[in-house]
Structures are given as structure tokens and as C-alpha cells.
Design a protein around this motif. Sequence first.
Motif, PDB file in Angstrom:
ATOM      1  N   ARG A  61      -6.097 -10.584  -4.043  1.00 51.11           N
ATOM      2  CA  ARG A  61      -6.289 -11.404  -2.844  1.00 51.11           C
ATOM      3  C   ARG A  61      -6.675 -12.861  -3.112  1.00 51.11           C
TER       4      ARG A  61
ATOM      5  N   GLU B  70      -7.144  -5.833  -3.534  1.00 52.25           N
ATOM      6  CA  GLU B  70      -8.324  -6.684  -3.413  1.00 52.25           C
ATOM      7  C   GLU B  70      -8.461  -7.641  -4.589  1.00 52.25           C
TER       8      GLU B  70
ATOM      9  N   ASN C 145      -1.874 -13.022  -1.547  1.00 55.38           N
ATOM     10  CA  ASN C 145      -2.021 -11.978  -0.543  1.00 55.38           C
ATOM     11  C   ASN C 145      -0.803 -11.061  -0.582  1.00 55.38           C
TER      12      ASN C 145
ATOM     13  N   ASN D  12       0.832  -1.203   0.000  1.00 55.34           N
ATOM     14  CA  ASN D  12       0.000   0.000   0.000  1.00 55.34           C
ATOM     15  C   ASN D  12       0.869   1.256   0.000  1.00 55.34           C
TER      16      ASN D  12
ATOM     17  N   TYR E 135      -6.264   0.174  -3.618  1.00 56.25           N
ATOM     18  CA  TYR E 135      -7.215  -0.726  -2.969  1.00 56.25           C
ATOM     19  C   TYR E 135      -7.685  -1.806  -3.940  1.00 56.25           C
ATOM     20  N   GLN E 136      -8.004  -1.394  -5.177  1.00 58.12           N
ATOM     21  CA  GLN E 136      -8.508  -2.358  -6.156  1.00 58.12           C
ATOM     22  C   GLN E 136      -7.431  -3.363  -6.570  1.00 58.12           C
TER      23      GLN E 136
END
Length: 438
Positions: free
Chosen positions: A102, A99, A106, A81, A95-96
Motif C-alpha cells: 500500500r 498492506e 495500491n 485478493n 492481507y500482508q
Amino acid sequence: MTDHRGLPDPAPGRRAGGRRRTGWISLLLVLGLSVALWRVHGFYELRGAAEVAAGVETPAAPELPRLREIVGSFEKNQTVNEVLLHQGLTPDTVYQIIEAARPVYNLAKVRAQELYWLYFTENGEFHDFRYPVDSERYLTVYRDGKEGRFVPVMKHYRFDTERERIDGTIESSLFAAVVEAGGGVDLAMELVEIFGSDIDFNTDIQKGDAFELLVEKKYLDGEFSRNGPILAATMTTGGKTFTGIRYDDENGKPAYYAPDGKALKRSFLKAPLKVIRITSRFSMARRHPVLKIVRPHLGVDYAAPTGTPVQAVGSGTVTFAGRKGGNGNMVRIRHAGGYETAYLHLSRIRVKTGARVSQGDVIGNVGSTGISTGPHLDFRVWKNGKAINPVKVAFPPGKPVAAERMARFGEHADALLGQLRLSGLDTKQAALEPVSDR
């Protein structure tokens, strides 16, 4: 190497400050992209000229994206991040990416000093992010231009593989001989694994013993990346030669067999440590080095540094894992066929009572707990409740190649042994696929 969008693959295991500098990698990647562009446009120019001469209308060549590339590395305790925000991506885009990745990987698991790749379009929009997951795969998260959604893809590096013959004679140690012959410590360890049920590499190996290996080596973009598996090997010690052939067992898992199809891996390993030396042998009357009294020593002491991994010599159930008086931290395992084994003086226990373990599982670490003069492993074996000498016990063999698979195995073994016997093996033969009955 390029992916389905004409972009170069990230290199596996290349870390900042490691074998190659980031700038050098970036240059290679740029050159790789340039070559990819030249090849595509050159192809269409030649094709176009031929079709014009033939009076055929030439379709327009597809345009490859012109992208700006950033190559960076993760610092200690730095998150993905933080890194992506620092590179100018919006919080929503970051964020996208996280996610979207994931379900596949991870990104909280990124490693310090590991490199990453970012690509942006000419107008500054995010195109894709790449991260090497391990030596075999890398993660790509890209934005679908049509739908605008973020797509994760786990891709495998496209290695070129070659077969190479390595041989040598032992002067001081097996590890030194393999490295000197052009192999590596990893190959020496694998050789120990292959013949570990027939040869005790701590007591049987002597000066003048010899080995031959047929190894699969992996290259990426023309550069050596790492060793693949040993495909065939011979080990000569004490005037006897042992031969091992790599072949999938009936469950599809790689295993090693003698040329007659007998499994090299027995139901038990010869020793619970890979690199060891015996300091005290099995005896019914040994003078105890601490207690100074004569009493039975029902095991074998292997000297090794504190923390050295201890592996279960066979599959079974842990019947005890804890502190046991003068034995210190101890693990005891019940195996099939009436066998039991114990591992004493551990610095750390890694299993619990009642757990099922497989051959080769790490069950603890060498230590000096209990009554001990220094770090070592006291290894013990019982057969139907009677203590037996671990060095001399003849453990039952593993499962051989099934009769209905022997013909195919024989072809496979002959092909590999033929290459192993060639003193000047042409590594271009690597393109040959091993025989398989699958």
C-alpha cells in the motif's frame, strides 16, 4: 534481465491475449532463470578450478533458490485478493501482501488482462509477487526469509537503449509517412509537439515535405519494447528547415531548442487540437451556415470528431467555463501579455472558472453544442480586447538556453546533429550518454 535475487524481471505491458501469449512469456522467464543459474554456477566452477590449481581454498558457491513460478492474468472486475486466494495463498498472507504494498502502490488499481507473477519455494511457501505497474516500473512484494516480514519494492525495468535514425518524405500525411518510415503514431505526435509552435501541421504541411528523426528506442531482453524520446529532429516544409534538439531546461525538464539555443516551444501553441482541419476561417463578413446571415466570424473552425481532446494553447486563468448561448459549452482563458483565448461548442468542459491551467492541459472535448452544424471547435483569440486571426498571430517566444549554459548545449547539439546526419547510423552508439551540464 534478473533482479537482485537472480529472478527474471516481469515484462512491461504484456497482457493476456495481447502481443505475446502467457505460455511464451512463461517459457522465456524459465529460460531466463535457467541462464541465470548456469551463469552463476559456471562462474564458480571456473573460478574453483583456477583456485584449486593455485592451492587456494574455494569458498562454497551461494545457492540460488529453486522456485515454482505461476504466471496469470487478472480478469475483468477481478480483485488481487480473489486472485491470490485462488492461487492457494492464505487469507493472512494475502492481507500482508496488500498492506505491505500500500505505501508503494495500491493493488486495488490492478488492470484487467494485465499479467502477474507468483513464486513459491520448494516446500510451497510464498516467496514473492510481481505486478507491472506501467511501462517503466514493476512492483515486487517478497517475504524476507530472515525476519519473515513482507517487503515492497518498486523497481525500474533495465532497458537497453539504442539510437536510430528515421527519415521520410510526406506523400499523403505526416502520420502515414512516419509509420511507413519505421516509426509510429507516437513519434508523429511528438514531432507535432516539437515543431507545433512554428508549423501548423493542419495547414502548412504539403506533399514533398520531409523529416529526419534521431530516436531513442528501448529494448528488454533483446526485444523491442517501445520508443523513447526524439533526441533531435528536422522538419522541412515550404522550402524552410526547422531543427529541434532535446535538452534539459534550467529546471531540469526536457525541452526542445533550435541549434542557436532559442526555445522551440513558444508561450502559445499554434492550435488547440493535434489532428485537425480548418473548415471556416477568420472573417469580418461570413455567411453563417445555420442563421443564413452575413456577420463576422471572429475565430477559426477546426473539424474533429466528437470527444477529441482540446488543449489550452497557453498557460493562464480560466475566466469562464459553462454554457454561453449559441456558443454552446465554452471555456475562456486569460493569458499573460494581454491575450485571451476561447474554445466554443465543446461536448464536455473539464475545467472550472478560476482554475489555473498550463499550456497543453486538456480543458474540454470537441462537440456540437449551441448553434452548430456538426462536431467542430471554434477557436478565438483576443489581444488587449481586440479579436485577432488565430492562424496569423505571432505569439511571443519561450525562454532560450541561458548564456552560461550555451557552451555545453552547443557540444550536446553538435553530437546529436552529427548522428542525425549519418545515413547509416550504427545504433550501437546508443551507449554514448548525451552531454549534460548537470
